[in-house]
Design an enzyme around this catalytic site. Sequence first.
Site, short mmCIF file in Angstrom:
data_model
loop_
_atom_site.label_atom_id
_atom_site.label_comp_id
_atom_site.label_asym_id
_atom_site.label_seq_id
_atom_site.Cartn_x
_atom_site.Cartn_y
_atom_site.Cartn_z
N LYS A 55 11.36 39.66 32.96
CA LYS A 55 11.79 39.99 31.05
C LYS A 55 10.77 38.77 30.15
O LYS A 55 12.65 37.71 30.14
CB LYS A 55 13.09 40.98 31.45
CG LYS A 55 12.94 41.14 29.26
CD LYS A 55 14.34 41.77 29.46
CE LYS A 55 14.97 40.76 28.63
NZ LYS A 55 14.20 40.18 27.15
N GLU A 93 19.49 28.16 32.79
CA GLU A 93 18.77 26.91 32.09
C GLU A 93 19.12 26.82 30.44
O GLU A 93 18.58 27.81 29.90
CB GLU A 93 17.48 26.96 32.11
CG GLU A 93 16.79 25.80 33.61
CD GLU A 93 17.17 24.89 34.01
OE1 GLU A 93 17.27 24.21 32.85
OE2 GLU A 93 17.28 24.33 34.77
P1 NAD Z 1 19.27 34.81 24.30
O1 NAD Z 1 20.05 34.27 25.35
O2 NAD Z 1 19.40 35.03 23.03
O3 NAD Z 1 17.87 35.10 24.98
C1 NAD Z 1 17.29 34.90 26.54
C2 NAD Z 1 16.67 35.85 26.79
O4 NAD Z 1 18.20 36.91 27.48
C3 NAD Z 1 16.40 37.15 26.43
O5 NAD Z 1 14.78 37.36 27.43
C4 NAD Z 1 17.46 38.31 26.22
O6 NAD Z 1 16.52 39.31 25.92
C5 NAD Z 1 17.77 38.08 27.17
N1 NAD Z 1 19.24 38.40 27.32
C6 NAD Z 1 19.92 38.68 26.42
N2 NAD Z 1 20.87 39.17 26.65
C7 NAD Z 1 21.39 39.55 27.85
C8 NAD Z 1 21.64 40.14 28.88
N3 NAD Z 1 23.42 40.48 28.62
N4 NAD Z 1 21.31 40.69 29.85
C9 NAD Z 1 20.35 39.46 30.25
N5 NAD Z 1 19.48 38.76 29.54
C10 NAD Z 1 19.88 39.23 28.33
O7 NAD Z 1 18.36 32.91 24.14
P2 NAD Z 1 17.26 33.22 22.95
O8 NAD Z 1 17.65 33.14 21.55
O9 NAD Z 1 15.86 33.79 23.50
O10 NAD Z 1 16.79 31.09 23.38
C11 NAD Z 1 17.04 30.32 22.68
C12 NAD Z 1 18.27 29.48 23.93
O11 NAD Z 1 17.45 29.17 24.75
C13 NAD Z 1 18.51 28.41 23.28
O12 NAD Z 1 19.98 28.22 23.46
C14 NAD Z 1 18.03 27.21 24.13
O13 NAD Z 1 18.41 26.21 24.31
C15 NAD Z 1 18.07 27.78 25.00
N6 NAD Z 1 16.87 27.15 25.87
C16 NAD Z 1 16.74 26.99 27.53
C17 NAD Z 1 15.55 26.15 28.00
C18 NAD Z 1 16.18 25.02 28.52
O14 NAD Z 1 15.71 24.74 29.73
N7 NAD Z 1 17.70 24.33 29.09
C19 NAD Z 1 14.74 26.30 27.04
C20 NAD Z 1 14.18 27.23 26.16
C21 NAD Z 1 15.05 27.73 25.61
#
Ligand code: NAD
Length: 487
Positions: free
Chosen positions: A178, A253
């Site tokens: 997803k 991550e």
């Molecule tokens: P997010 O956590 O809002 O969403 C990430 C994914 O999780 C999306 O696909 C979203 O739809 C899904 N999601 C949201 N709520 C969920 C739930 N309750 N259950 C299952 N899935 C759910 O993050 P974002 O805003 O899309 O991305 C930015 C974040 O990602 C930042 O914190 C960034 O640091 C982090 N990030 C980390 C890495 C790494 O490798 N450590 C790499 C890239 C981004």
Amino acid sequence: MAQSKALLVLENFIGGKFIPCSSYIDSYNPSTGDVYCKVPDSGKEEVEAAVKAAKDAFPIWSSKSPWERSQILNKLADLIEHDLEAFAQAESKDQGKTITFARTVDIPRTVYNFRFFASSILHHITECTEMATMGCVHYTSRAPVGVAGLISPWNLPLYLLTWKIAPAIACGNTVVAKPSEMTSVTAWMMCKLLEKAGVPDGVVNIVFGTGAKAGEALVCHPDVPLVSFTGSTLTAQRITEKSAPHCKRLSLELGGKNPAIIFDDADLSQCIPTTLRSSFANQGEICLCTSRIFVQRGIYSEFLKRFVAEAKKWKTGNPSDPTVDVGALISKEHLEKVRNYVKKAQAEGARVLCGEGVDALDLPPGNQKGYFMLPTVIAEVKDESCCMQEEIFGPVTCVVAFDTEEEVIKRANGVKYGLAATVWSSNVGRVHRVAHRLQSGLVWTNCWLVRDLNLPFGGMKASGIGREGAKDSYEFFTEVKTITIKH
Ligand code: NAD
């Protein structure tokens, strides 16, 4: 593919077929502010169908040899590479990133993810020991786990999704993935290449939709024993809670608040351009981006002067213009959130030296409603300020002075995150000493974002659990068994 009223309409990809959804979410072009795409708003029903397709495909896929799977991954890499320009254009339009970044980073790395795991899967060896006095040999065997649930964020859409899909299927698992609801287009484009690459139906299923509906349905599904997630720490907490009753295997991550530590013997001619990139590349929307720059007092003024002068040269504007360095942020809400951090810093007495609120944005007429923000440098921020503690995830970086090595290590470690750090010094002893003491999953000295995919990637503290990379991904996506034979 379906096209309606000039809007791009995506469909889920389940069991090798594109399947329409009963409801859709609007997806925006961040550089114009216009809705240009409809993304399926999937829920339990769609996830159920995708997990079933993945489960049905598992016996055949998992029984293929690593060599057969490797050839298919390589073919898929070739097909994506053949369409690199189309993928790059789509990623730039969907995410707001510059076309240059999509062309040189996102899509080439997507291709490399498949090539890398196509190769690395051929080179693992398992352990064997002998207990001669007992007449026994012990060895380990590794087998794929089953249906992997893969959830990825919006900042590096296809790059991060394939960093999960490639090792999962190389190891013989089948997947339900997803992507972020805000950046789904390139994952959908990739689905169109799977059959030609020879990926059997049901091995890769993609369900589009929100985290709350599609994401949670996947995380909670009893037939998905492992979940690999990249995203925010807050979402990871929710996923951990939701998956706990099923005792799932999780790889998380997460976010970062990454320091750069610049000692007075650093080579500023290398350090300044690299620290600009580490702060502002991809609009600062990379988990590895630098957002706290600690500069030793003796060179603080000189660094700040040169750093701000160079930051002002970064061109912000239409992402499809190849001369542009900073594209649009992902959404209106995110832009507001990032701007608010700058306002809070100002209210606390910090100085904004360039960018937001200081310099004027100069946008082409077609981009006036886009979500743009200039690279912003803030000085004199207190360590306890939210700008120095929380992940901003935008083109904003804070620069502060320090005096001693001991002091800067303590301050760099003084946040809840521990993902990546950079250390700049020409003293070899010092860079080793400091690198060892930083609470950070990755430390780059005198460089940034130089990655060998063989080695572990991941964060400490609130930045994650588990690591990804050749050996680590192999271990995560396989189940190990110890077998003892008495002869
Ligand atoms: P997010 O956590 O809002 O969403 C990430 C994914 O999780 C999306 O696909 C979203 O739809 C899904 N999601 C949201 N709520 C969920 C739930 N309750 N259950 C299952 N899935 C759910 O993050 P974002 O805003 O899309 O991305 C930015 C974040 O990602 C930042 O914190 C960034 O640091 C982090 N990030 C980390 C890495 C790494 O490798 N450590 C790499 C890239 C981004």
